[in-house]
Design an enzyme around this catalytic site. Structure first.
Site, PDB file in Angstrom:
ATOM      1  N   LYS A 190      -1.681  -5.183   5.327  1.00  0.00           N
ATOM      2  CA  LYS A 190      -3.205  -7.045   4.528  1.00  0.00           C
ATOM      3  C   LYS A 190      -2.366  -7.745   6.053  1.00  0.00           C
ATOM      4  O   LYS A 190      -2.141  -7.827   5.984  1.00  0.00           O
ATOM      5  CB  LYS A 190      -2.401  -7.233   3.381  1.00  0.00           C
ATOM      6  CG  LYS A 190      -2.292  -7.041   2.355  1.00  0.00           C
ATOM      7  CD  LYS A 190      -2.024  -6.814   0.300  1.00  0.00           C
ATOM      8  CE  LYS A 190      -1.575  -6.569  -0.009  1.00  0.00           C
ATOM      9  NZ  LYS A 190      -3.329  -6.439  -1.202  1.00  0.00           N
ATOM     10  N   ARG A 238      -2.986   2.244  -7.962  1.00  0.00           N
ATOM     11  CA  ARG A 238      -3.770   2.907  -9.097  1.00  0.00           C
ATOM     12  C   ARG A 238      -3.166   4.396  -9.236  1.00  0.00           C
ATOM     13  O   ARG A 238      -2.767   5.095  -9.701  1.00  0.00           O
ATOM     14  CB  ARG A 238      -5.263   3.294  -8.446  1.00  0.00           C
ATOM     15  CG  ARG A 238      -5.241   3.800  -7.102  1.00  0.00           C
ATOM     16  CD  ARG A 238      -6.475   3.662  -6.659  1.00  0.00           C
ATOM     17  NE  ARG A 238      -6.949   2.497  -6.285  1.00  0.00           N
ATOM     18  CZ  ARG A 238      -8.191   1.634  -5.988  1.00  0.00           C
ATOM     19  NH1 ARG A 238      -8.826   2.738  -5.860  1.00  0.00           N
ATOM     20  NH2 ARG A 238      -8.461   0.267  -6.034  1.00  0.00           N
TER      21      ARG A 238
END
Length: 440
Positions: A224, A302
């Site tokens: 990020k 996920r």
């Protein structure tokens, strides 16, 4: 903030007025609280009679903001039809994390007239759950990691909750290779936490509450930018919510329908960069046997949820609700106040919508549009890839990915953006889950 049952004198007293109540209050709007007088023996404030629970929550929050501004430590509220909603919102608004400050604010006592003992017990239970969730979300990553999160979960044992924790070896033995892979770059390793509130009588329903517990998310090798990483200690907001809900429900177990067992599952990991960290292009076998190719290491939530949902189903869950700060595009679609709801079961959807409304939280149902999953099956050597790298429909596609790992009625709440507000942890989801279980 203590909720007290009597108060001799107050620093701040609220009055409910009519719209034509005089020069100081004639233009009051619903939910607004206005200071009307200051006296040496206590200040006075006014608000319109709340028209409903939502407006009462606005009054409660506004009253606490005014109390902080005035440095009031004893607050009195007159009886009203929606006293419980007002009191709960006031207690929630008063929370601040002062653990890392030398100066701590004085505790505020709140007395709400006409509040019944049962209502007060329910508010205090919810407050305890919210406080736990907010403390967890607010803790910095050097304080809260998967191991310390597991220790915090074990504090629930003092409230009659059965807590089990699996570490890396146990997780590998269960075939949870996706969870293990996400944690591989961290020295701490993964933890799978299961907190069970046993049913009263023989269990006929097992409600699984599954929380994403990424205690810090660098994005891994799909790293990020700095601005996107600084608040990633809150990427375990789903885990905090399910543990907070169990804390509240433990105090309200007499209200849980007989035969309903509640299990909170937390998939805890740090998504870090290191010599053993997962890489784009790696392939792992999930706990249900599907193989997943990693195309984006920053789509890690996920992955840990997929294995945990599989285990919850294998262990007998009759219905599942997962909460996760999962996709940034959810914030683009619905903002920070509204969670995205996806569900495979209409009855479960209706119960969750009703629970959110009762809790004063907001959800909006989005579709599980099956054709979108095709892009997760194209151009991969595995059964699935974890991302198609396209933001369009990304929240839907992430939910569809999770749906490949459940075999029971299931709902997914994407709470990206909901877990914090103005840099403060919210505990979003605790109220919805508590109301959902109690109405089950």
């Amino acid at each position: 903030m203590p909720l007290v049952t009597a108060m001799d004198a107050a620093d701040l007293t609220l009055s409910f007025v009519t719209p034509d109540g005089g020069r100081l209050t004639r233009d009051l709007s619903g939910g607004e609280v206005r200071l009307t007088a200051r006296h040496e023996d206590g200040d006075q404030a006014a608000a319109l009679h709340p028209a409903g629970a939502a407006e009462a929550r606005e009054v409660g929050a506004a009253l606490m903001r005014l109390a902080r501004e005035l440095k009031a430590t004893r607050v009195r509220v007159p009886a009203s039809e929606h006293a419980a909603a007002l009191a709960a919102a006031a207690l929630a608004e008063d929370w601040r994390d002062a653990r890392y400050r030398q100066a701590t604010p004085a505790p505020v006592q709140l007395f709400v007239e006409g509040l019944g003992a049962d209502e007060q017990a329910r508010i205090e239970a919810l407050g305890a759950g919210l406080t736990l969730a907010r403390d967890l979300v607010s803790a910095p990553a050097n304080v809260l990691n998967p191991a310390t999160l597991a220790r915090e979960a074990r504090t629930l044992e003092a409230h009659g909750v059965d807590v089990d924790v699996w570490d890396g070896d146990d997780i590998a033995a269960r075939g949870m290779n996706l969870l293990a892979a996400v944690a591989a770059g961290s020295a701490t390793g993964p933890r799978l936490i299961r907190a069970t509130l046993p049913s009263r009588g023989e269990a006929h329903t097992v409600v699984a509450l599954v929380g994403k517990g990424i205690t810090f998310d660098t994005g891994g090798y799909s790293i990020k930018p700095a601005a996107g990483m600084v608040n990633m200690k809150s990427d375990m907001g789903g885990a905090a919510a399910v543990l907070g809900a169990v804390r509240a429900l433990a105090a309200l177990r007499a209200l849980i329908p007989e035969g309903v067992e509640v299990r909170a599952y937390v998939a805890a990991a740090e998504n870090m960069v290191g010599p053993d960290a997962l890489r784009p292009g790696d392939v792992y076998r999930a706990a249900n046997g599907l193989h997943v190719e990693i195309t984006n290491t920053d789509a890690e939530g996920r992955l840990v949820l997929a294995d945990t949902l599989t285990v919850a189903c294998e262990e007998g869950a009759t219905e599942l609700v997962d909460l996760a700060t999962l996709t940034g595009v959810k914030v683009s679609a619905l903002g920070n106040d509204i969670a995205a709801l996806f569900s495979s079961d209409a009855a479960l959807t209706a119960r969750l919508k009703a629970a959110a409304q009762d809790a004063g939280e907001h959800v909006w149902e989005l579709p599980l549009h099956q054709p979108y999953l095709k892009t997760y099956r194209k151009g991969t050597v595995a059964d699935l890839k974890n991302s198609d790298m396209q933001p369009a429909g990304a929240s839907i596609k992430a939910a569809l990915f999770l749906g490949q790992f459940v075999t029971r009625p299931w709902a997914h709440l994407d709470i990206a953006g909901n877990a914090t507000r103005e840099e403060h942890a919210t505990g979003w989801g605790v109220g919805t889950l508590v109301e959902y279980v109690l109405a089950r």
